[in-house]
Scaffold this active site. Structure first.
Site, mmCIF file in Angstrom:
data_model
loop_
_atom_site.group_PDB
_atom_site.id
_atom_site.type_symbol
_atom_site.label_atom_id
_atom_site.label_comp_id
_atom_site.label_asym_id
_atom_site.label_seq_id
_atom_site.Cartn_x
_atom_site.Cartn_y
_atom_site.Cartn_z
ATOM 1 N N ALA A 7 2.556 -2.288 4.101
ATOM 2 C CA ALA A 7 2.385 -1.244 5.115
ATOM 3 C C ALA A 7 1.914 -1.956 6.377
ATOM 4 C CB ALA A 7 1.338 -0.240 4.655
ATOM 5 N N ASN A 40 2.155 3.493 11.144
ATOM 6 C CA ASN A 40 1.456 4.009 12.342
ATOM 7 C C ASN A 40 1.796 3.113 13.525
ATOM 8 O OD1 ASN A 40 -0.463 2.220 10.541
ATOM 9 N ND2 ASN A 40 -1.088 1.857 12.660
ATOM 10 N N HIS A 43 -6.978 4.515 6.460
ATOM 11 C CA HIS A 43 -6.217 4.095 5.274
ATOM 12 C C HIS A 43 -5.478 5.292 4.681
ATOM 13 C CE1 HIS A 43 -4.990 1.546 2.028
ATOM 14 N NE2 HIS A 43 -5.668 2.191 1.102
ATOM 15 N N MET A 55 -2.365 -6.624 6.932
ATOM 16 C CA MET A 55 -3.454 -7.435 6.367
ATOM 17 C C MET A 55 -3.044 -8.148 5.077
ATOM 18 S SD MET A 55 -6.443 -4.592 6.856
ATOM 19 C CE MET A 55 -6.510 -3.557 8.323
ATOM 20 N N SER A 56 -1.760 -8.374 4.881
ATOM 21 C CA SER A 56 -1.317 -8.978 3.610
ATOM 22 C C SER A 56 -0.114 -9.875 3.844
ATOM 23 C CB SER A 56 -0.939 -7.865 2.625
ATOM 24 O OG SER A 56 0.232 -7.192 3.064
ATOM 25 N N HIS A 90 -3.304 0.597 -4.981
ATOM 26 C CA HIS A 90 -2.829 -0.646 -5.618
ATOM 27 C C HIS A 90 -3.157 -0.590 -7.107
ATOM 28 C CE1 HIS A 90 -1.753 -2.874 -1.934
ATOM 29 N NE2 HIS A 90 -2.618 -2.030 -1.387
ATOM 30 N N HIS A 119 -6.096 -8.593 -1.593
ATOM 31 C CA HIS A 119 -6.137 -9.027 -0.190
ATOM 32 C C HIS A 119 -7.356 -9.911 0.037
ATOM 33 C CE1 HIS A 119 -4.226 -5.041 -0.385
ATOM 34 N NE2 HIS A 119 -3.465 -5.440 0.618
ATOM 35 N N TYR A 169 -9.424 -9.621 2.466
ATOM 36 C CA TYR A 169 -10.575 -8.826 2.941
ATOM 37 C C TYR A 169 -11.380 -8.211 1.799
ATOM 38 C CZ TYR A 169 -7.493 -4.758 2.334
ATOM 39 O OH TYR A 169 -6.654 -3.818 1.815
ATOM 40 N N GLU A 170 -10.807 -8.192 0.588
ATOM 41 C CA GLU A 170 -11.568 -7.661 -0.559
ATOM 42 C C GLU A 170 -12.627 -8.661 -1.016
ATOM 43 O OE1 GLU A 170 -8.855 -5.602 -3.593
ATOM 44 O OE2 GLU A 170 -7.431 -6.467 -2.182
ATOM 45 N N SER A 186 0.822 -1.219 0.000
ATOM 46 C CA SER A 186 0.000 0.000 0.000
ATOM 47 C C SER A 186 0.848 1.258 0.000
ATOM 48 C CB SER A 186 -0.865 0.059 1.263
ATOM 49 O OG SER A 186 -1.800 -0.957 1.253
HETATM 50 N N1 HPA Z 1 -3.094 -2.697 11.222
HETATM 51 C C1 HPA Z 1 -3.277 -3.475 10.139
HETATM 52 N N2 HPA Z 1 -2.842 -3.170 8.937
HETATM 53 C C2 HPA Z 1 -2.169 -2.016 8.793
HETATM 54 C C3 HPA Z 1 -1.933 -1.156 9.866
HETATM 55 C C4 HPA Z 1 -2.428 -1.514 11.146
HETATM 56 O O1 HPA Z 1 -2.263 -0.794 12.154
HETATM 57 N N3 HPA Z 1 -1.247 -0.099 9.376
HETATM 58 C C5 HPA Z 1 -1.059 -0.323 8.050
HETATM 59 N N4 HPA Z 1 -1.619 -1.491 7.687
#
Ligand code: HPA
Length: 276
Positions: free
Chosen positions: A108, A230, A242, A206-207, A56, A78, A80-81, A25
């Site tokens: 990310a 983050n 996001h 998440m990937s 993406h 992903h 989740y999509e 991402s």
């Molecule tokens: N959690 C899950 N996926 C992420 C995060 C997070 O804090 N930051 C970037 N992708």
């Protein structure tokens, strides 16, 4: 061989890549324009699930870094999509089919450690699959690998150590840690983050885990780098979004892409490896 593999090799006149890269991402600018040999949209590659998430792009690009051919997935899909987890295996097997000897995955991620703030880069040492999914569930694809494959060197130590050396030489601070995969699409709860800290995680996203499982299954060596965007949920007062992920990934983009390119310029291939 997947139809998409044949198509890509036809388009590129059998110009096989040495190294494959997956951009996570917010990472969007891998090749300089003059280094691109061919660019193929995932829409033309029938085995590739189509990414639906902002950040993406959805194209497979062959280009040159130094003397090596590098194929780069600009964006990924992903679970989740709503993609069937098994469908995430195809792009990785295509990278293997077309000749890649090494895969570099990026993502990310949120940090579980206050001392690894947004903007940090983390070499993934290992992972915890906390997603509840596995792309290899189902009939085993025997032509790619065995039913029960080993994951004790999932993030190939031989290449990971070269990455760490190059980071040191180029003064790029590089943390090392364990990546936990959560399914998403929501960010985790603070309680989930506390649980992940207890079980030994350093970053969460998440990937990546599906791709790394499939690559190991088909003996494609992998290394992974998380771009920390983050502190994870509950670790500071701001809400996660996001947008923040994309903005902070793009702030770290030069650092992570320079590290990867320097690594590609200097990498020694492990010709004797079990993984070749
Ligand atoms: N959690 C899950 N996926 C992420 C995060 C997070 O804090 N930051 C970037 N992708």
């Amino acid at each position: 061989m997947f139809p998409s593999s044949k198509k890509f090799l036809d388009i590129t006149n059998n110009n096989s890549p040495d190294v494959a890269v997956i951009l996570g991402s917010g990472l969007t600018n891998f090749f300089d324009d003059q280094d691109i040999i061919e660019s193929v949209s995932y829409e033309e590659l029938e085995d590739f699930p189509q990414p639906t998430v902002k950040g993406h792009a959805g194209k497979l690009v062959l280009g040159k870094i130094n003397n090596l051919n590098v194929v780069c997935m600009y964006g990924r899909s992903h679970i989740y999509e709503g993609h069937n987890p098994q469908s995430l295996a195809a792009p990785i097997r295509v990278l293997k089919d077309i000749g890649s000897k090494l895969l570099i995955v990026t993502n990310a991620a949120g940090s579980l450690d206050e001392n690894m703030p947004a903007g940090s880069l983390m070499a993934i040492k290992d992972h915890i699959n906390w997603s509840g999914f596995n792309p290899l569930i189902g009939t085993n694809a025997e032509s790619y690998g065995p039913r029960f494959h080993d994951m004790s060197d999932g993030y190939h130590k031989f290449y990971r150590e070269q990455l760490i050396d190059i980071a040191r030489k180029t003064n790029q601070k590089l943390y090392e840690g364990i990546y936990c995969m959560y399914s998403g699409p929501n960010f985790e709860t603070p309680a989930e983050i506390n649980a992940l800290k207890v079980i030994g995680g350093n970053a969460v996203g998440m990937s990546t885990v599906p791709e790394v499982l499939v690559a190991n299954h088909c003996s494609l060596p992998v290394i992974g780098i998380s771009v920390i965007t983050n502190l994870a949920a509950g670790m500071n007062k701001t809400k996660l979004s996001h947008q923040e992920t994309l903005e902070n990934a793009s702030l770290a983009e030069n650092n992570v892409l320079n590290l990867i390119k320097q690594f590609i310029c200097e990498v020694q291939f492990d010709d004797s490896s079990r993984n070749n």
